[in-house]
Motif scaffolding. Structure first.
Motif, PDB file in Angstrom:
ATOM      1  N   ARG A   4     -20.478  28.146 -16.876  1.00  0.00           N
ATOM      2  CA  ARG A   4     -19.899  26.924 -17.115  1.00  0.00           C
ATOM      3  C   ARG A   4     -21.163  25.858 -16.961  1.00  0.00           C
ATOM      4  O   ARG A   4     -21.322  24.989 -17.984  1.00  0.00           O
ATOM      5  N   HIS A  27     -22.448  22.541 -24.639  1.00  0.00           N
ATOM      6  CA  HIS A  27     -21.209  22.318 -25.257  1.00  0.00           C
ATOM      7  C   HIS A  27     -20.933  20.993 -25.699  1.00  0.00           C
ATOM      8  O   HIS A  27     -20.291  20.687 -26.821  1.00  0.00           O
ATOM      9  N   TYR A  71     -17.695  35.516 -23.269  1.00  0.00           N
ATOM     10  CA  TYR A  71     -17.225  34.325 -22.391  1.00  0.00           C
ATOM     11  C   TYR A  71     -17.341  33.315 -23.483  1.00  0.00           C
ATOM     12  O   TYR A  71     -16.241  32.409 -23.809  1.00  0.00           O
ATOM     13  N   SER A 101      -9.593  27.216 -25.251  1.00  0.00           N
ATOM     14  CA  SER A 101      -9.824  25.802 -24.872  1.00  0.00           C
ATOM     15  C   SER A 101      -9.916  24.939 -26.082  1.00  0.00           C
ATOM     16  O   SER A 101      -8.657  24.339 -26.236  1.00  0.00           O
ATOM     17  N   LYS A 156      -6.978  32.154 -18.491  1.00  0.00           N
ATOM     18  CA  LYS A 156      -8.517  31.855 -18.500  1.00  0.00           C
ATOM     19  C   LYS A 156      -9.103  31.912 -16.997  1.00  0.00           C
ATOM     20  O   LYS A 156     -10.067  32.206 -16.395  1.00  0.00           O
ATOM     21  N   ARG A 205     -11.975  34.366 -15.589  1.00  0.00           N
ATOM     22  CA  ARG A 205     -13.150  33.762 -14.647  1.00  0.00           C
ATOM     23  C   ARG A 205     -13.118  34.593 -13.821  1.00  0.00           C
ATOM     24  O   ARG A 205     -14.036  34.811 -13.159  1.00  0.00           O
TER      25      ARG A 205
HETATM   26  C1  HEM Z   1     -14.536  20.643 -31.598  1.00  0.00           C
HETATM   27  C2  HEM Z   1     -15.289  21.461 -30.742  1.00  0.00           C
HETATM   28  C3  HEM Z   1     -14.983  21.722 -29.382  1.00  0.00           C
HETATM   29  C4  HEM Z   1     -13.931  21.330 -28.668  1.00  0.00           C
HETATM   30  C5  HEM Z   1     -12.891  20.023 -29.022  1.00  0.00           C
HETATM   31  C6  HEM Z   1     -13.944  21.875 -27.385  1.00  0.00           C
HETATM   32  C7  HEM Z   1     -13.004  21.844 -26.465  1.00  0.00           C
HETATM   33  C8  HEM Z   1     -12.971  22.125 -25.150  1.00  0.00           C
HETATM   34  C9  HEM Z   1     -12.321  21.975 -23.932  1.00  0.00           C
HETATM   35  C10 HEM Z   1     -11.338  20.767 -23.815  1.00  0.00           C
HETATM   36  C11 HEM Z   1     -12.612  22.651 -22.978  1.00  0.00           C
HETATM   37  C12 HEM Z   1     -12.253  22.659 -21.521  1.00  0.00           C
HETATM   38  C13 HEM Z   1     -11.006  23.518 -21.137  1.00  0.00           C
HETATM   39  C14 HEM Z   1     -10.800  23.704 -19.758  1.00  0.00           C
HETATM   40  O1  HEM Z   1     -11.423  23.168 -18.848  1.00  0.00           O
HETATM   41  O2  HEM Z   1      -9.852  24.779 -19.436  1.00  0.00           O
HETATM   42  C15 HEM Z   1     -13.655  23.698 -23.443  1.00  0.00           C
HETATM   43  C16 HEM Z   1     -14.027  24.849 -22.680  1.00  0.00           C
HETATM   44  C17 HEM Z   1     -14.871  25.676 -23.421  1.00  0.00           C
HETATM   45  N1  HEM Z   1     -15.509  25.775 -24.656  1.00  0.00           N
HETATM   46 FE1  HEM Z   1     -15.091  24.162 -25.849  1.00  0.00          FE
HETATM   47  N2  HEM Z   1     -14.607  23.008 -27.398  1.00  0.00           N
HETATM   48  C18 HEM Z   1     -15.248  22.577 -28.768  1.00  0.00           C
HETATM   49  C19 HEM Z   1     -16.359  23.562 -29.100  1.00  0.00           C
HETATM   50  C20 HEM Z   1     -16.910  24.703 -28.757  1.00  0.00           C
HETATM   51  C21 HEM Z   1     -17.762  25.692 -28.823  1.00  0.00           C
HETATM   52  C22 HEM Z   1     -18.594  25.155 -30.333  1.00  0.00           C
HETATM   53  C23 HEM Z   1     -18.023  26.559 -28.118  1.00  0.00           C
HETATM   54  C24 HEM Z   1     -18.828  27.807 -28.161  1.00  0.00           C
HETATM   55  C25 HEM Z   1     -18.667  28.574 -29.102  1.00  0.00           C
HETATM   56  C26 HEM Z   1     -17.095  26.256 -27.050  1.00  0.00           C
HETATM   57  C27 HEM Z   1     -16.937  27.069 -26.029  1.00  0.00           C
HETATM   58  C28 HEM Z   1     -16.321  26.807 -25.006  1.00  0.00           C
HETATM   59  C29 HEM Z   1     -16.300  27.522 -23.875  1.00  0.00           C
HETATM   60  C30 HEM Z   1     -17.129  28.862 -23.439  1.00  0.00           C
HETATM   61  C31 HEM Z   1     -15.382  26.904 -22.579  1.00  0.00           C
HETATM   62  C32 HEM Z   1     -15.136  27.355 -21.124  1.00  0.00           C
HETATM   63  C33 HEM Z   1     -15.778  26.530 -20.276  1.00  0.00           C
HETATM   64  C34 HEM Z   1     -15.382  27.071 -18.905  1.00  0.00           C
HETATM   65  O3  HEM Z   1     -14.569  26.905 -18.604  1.00  0.00           O
HETATM   66  O4  HEM Z   1     -16.309  27.830 -18.205  1.00  0.00           O
HETATM   67  N3  HEM Z   1     -16.574  25.133 -27.417  1.00  0.00           N
HETATM   68  N4  HEM Z   1     -13.872  23.457 -24.912  1.00  0.00           N
END
Ligand code: HEM
Length: 212
Positions: free
Chosen positions: A10, A17, A125, A133, A168, A172
């Motif tokens: 993360r 991100h 991941y 998410s 999730k 993790r």
């Molecule tokens: C419109 C674009 C995006 C939005 C609105 C978005 C939104 C979010 C949100 C709200 C979370 C947090 C969820 C939580 O804490 O449980 C999250 C986590 C994450 N997102 Fe995105 N995301 C976007 C684009 C992307 C892209 C392009 C990727 C990669 C391909 C990505 C990969 C991840 C990953 C891996 C997490 C998990 C983080 C962790 O808890 O380790 N996201 N996203």
């Protein structure tokens, strides 16, 4: 200092991100400012990526630690194929154009995820936790701005997985339980950075095609 792998992933990808979310193609899609065909094009790129990621599974399953990251309910290829058939019709495969960045992403997955369990972990991941998410937000936009119904949104539905948050947390915990030392965890985190960069490159290519 020892860090849990999930936390390391993360923090290693936090800035990437934020940058991905702010990319012009992503902002335009989230605001409903690109035609539906631009979303369908994104879905065709996802199809190539997931086919390559999921092709690594037999290799990963053969490793006892890697096998703990595999869940049938995560598989996305068939769900994407269903959505594409709804959105572009049964001949959708003939309309697919794999963008250069997508080809680079697929090549990276073939080289890395199918030969190195840590590489698979980094890429899985990045995609699966992202889908579970931000995918929820994107699905809301596709419903509201583009009028899509459940039948075209299988990509965002994970039947059999339960609620995203507990899953999730389980995923993790599985990442944290992998028996890898600090150096290997650092390599995995670096590969997740590569995965985010490849996703950004795909958005850039999509922007070049679909943004004015
Ligand atoms: C419109 C674009 C995006 C939005 C609105 C978005 C939104 C979010 C949100 C709200 C979370 C947090 C969820 C939580 O804490 O449980 C999250 C986590 C994450 N997102 Fe995105 N995301 C976007 C684009 C992307 C892209 C392009 C990727 C990669 C391909 C990505 C990969 C991840 C990953 C891996 C997490 C998990 C983080 C962790 O808890 O380790 N996201 N996203």
């Amino acid at each position: 200092m020892t860090t849990d792998l999930a936390a390391e992933l993360r923090s290693a990808t936090r800035t990437a991100h934020e940058q991905a979310e702010a990319m012009p193609f992503v902002s335009a899609l989230m605001a409903g400012r690109v035609p539906l065909d631009a979303y369908v094009d994104l879905l065709t790129q996802h199809h190539a990526v997931y086919a390559a990621l999921e092709a690594a599974e037999p290799f990963v399953r053969a490793d006892p630690a890697g096998a703990t990251l595999l869940f049938d309910a995560l598989a996305r290829s068939a769900a994407i194929e269903h959505d594409l058939a709804v959105l572009r019709g049964p001949t959708w495969r003939a309309t697919v154009r794999t963008l250069p960045a997508t080809q680079r992403y697929v090549d990276r997955l073939r080289t890395v995820a199918g030969t190195w369990v840590g590489g698979y972990a980094a890429h899985a991941y990045t995609r699966y936790l992202g889908d579970l998410s931000g995918g929820v937000t994107i699905r809301g936009v596709l419903r509201r701005e583009y009028g899509l119904g459940d039948d075209a949104l299988h990509f965002y539905a994970f039947p059999g997985l339960g609620k995203p948050k507990p899953f999730k947390d389980l995923y993790r915990a599985r990442l944290d339980a992998l028996p890898w030392d600090d150096a290997e965890r650092a390599r995995v985190a670096a590969e997740a950075g590569v995965a985010f960069g490849l996703n950004a490159d795909v958005f850039a290519d999509l922007g070049a095609v679909h943004l004015p």
